[in-house]
Design a protein around this motif. Structure first.
Motif, short mmCIF file in Angstrom:
data_model
loop_
_atom_site.label_atom_id
_atom_site.label_comp_id
_atom_site.label_asym_id
_atom_site.label_seq_id
_atom_site.Cartn_x
_atom_site.Cartn_y
_atom_site.Cartn_z
N PHE A 215 46.01 57.56 154.97
CA PHE A 215 45.09 58.57 155.49
C PHE A 215 43.98 58.76 154.47
N PRO A 216 42.73 58.73 154.92
CA PRO A 216 41.61 58.92 154.00
C PRO A 216 41.55 60.34 153.46
N LEU A 217 41.00 60.46 152.28
CA LEU A 217 40.77 61.76 151.66
C LEU A 217 39.28 61.98 151.54
N LEU A 218 38.89 63.22 151.74
CA LEU A 218 37.48 63.58 151.64
C LEU A 218 37.29 64.62 150.55
N TYR A 219 36.14 64.58 149.94
CA TYR A 219 35.72 65.61 149.02
C TYR A 219 34.29 65.98 149.36
N LYS A 220 34.12 67.21 149.86
CA LYS A 220 32.79 67.69 150.27
C LYS A 220 32.10 66.70 151.20
N GLY A 221 32.89 66.19 152.15
CA GLY A 221 32.34 65.29 153.14
C GLY A 221 32.27 63.83 152.72
#
Length: 127
Positions: free
Chosen positions: A55-61
């Motif tokens: 599953f991908p992770l996002l940081y501030k989009g």
């Protein structure tokens, strides 16, 4: 079953598969052994699952290079995290909570096959 439980039928089936694995293998094996046994049992019982799904992770989009990889996802909506340790710690529990947040799934089950005298199962909700 209590009507306020999320995904009660699916959870019941997953728990049954875990109990079957523990009944068959008992304690003392490593996590990869239990993962392989549980995958086999889920298949035998016709429970849909994906193993080691990324599953991908996002940081501030922004998408991060690192991903979350839960041990199993059952019914396309329940995260399963496996351990084979004598006692669960808050760090173990935080792992499941973070997986729920990262995937936006609603339910996580923490399965500890290392607990004696029986398998330990904890439920986590993404609120």
């Amino acid at each position: 079953m209590s009507s306020n439980l999320i995904f009660p039928d699916e959870s019941f089936r997953i728990r049954g598969a875990c109990f079957e694995v523990y009944k068959e293998k008992g304690g003392g094996f490593t996590e990869p052994i239990y993962q392989e046994c549980l995958e086999a049992e889920l298949e035998l019982q016709g429970i849909p699952f994906d193993a080691q799904q990324q599953f991908p992770l996002l940081y501030k989009g922004r998408r991060l290079h690192h991903t979350f990889i839960p041990d199993l996802v059952c019914f396309d909506k329940i995260i399963i995290e496996l351990k084979a340790v004598p006692h669960l710690t808050d760090e173990h529990r935080a792992q499941v909570i973070n997986y729920l947040k990262a995937t936006d799934m609603k339910l996580g089950l923490f399965i500890n096959f290392g607990h004696h005298p029986k398998v330990q199962i904890e439920r986590f909700l993404n609120q």
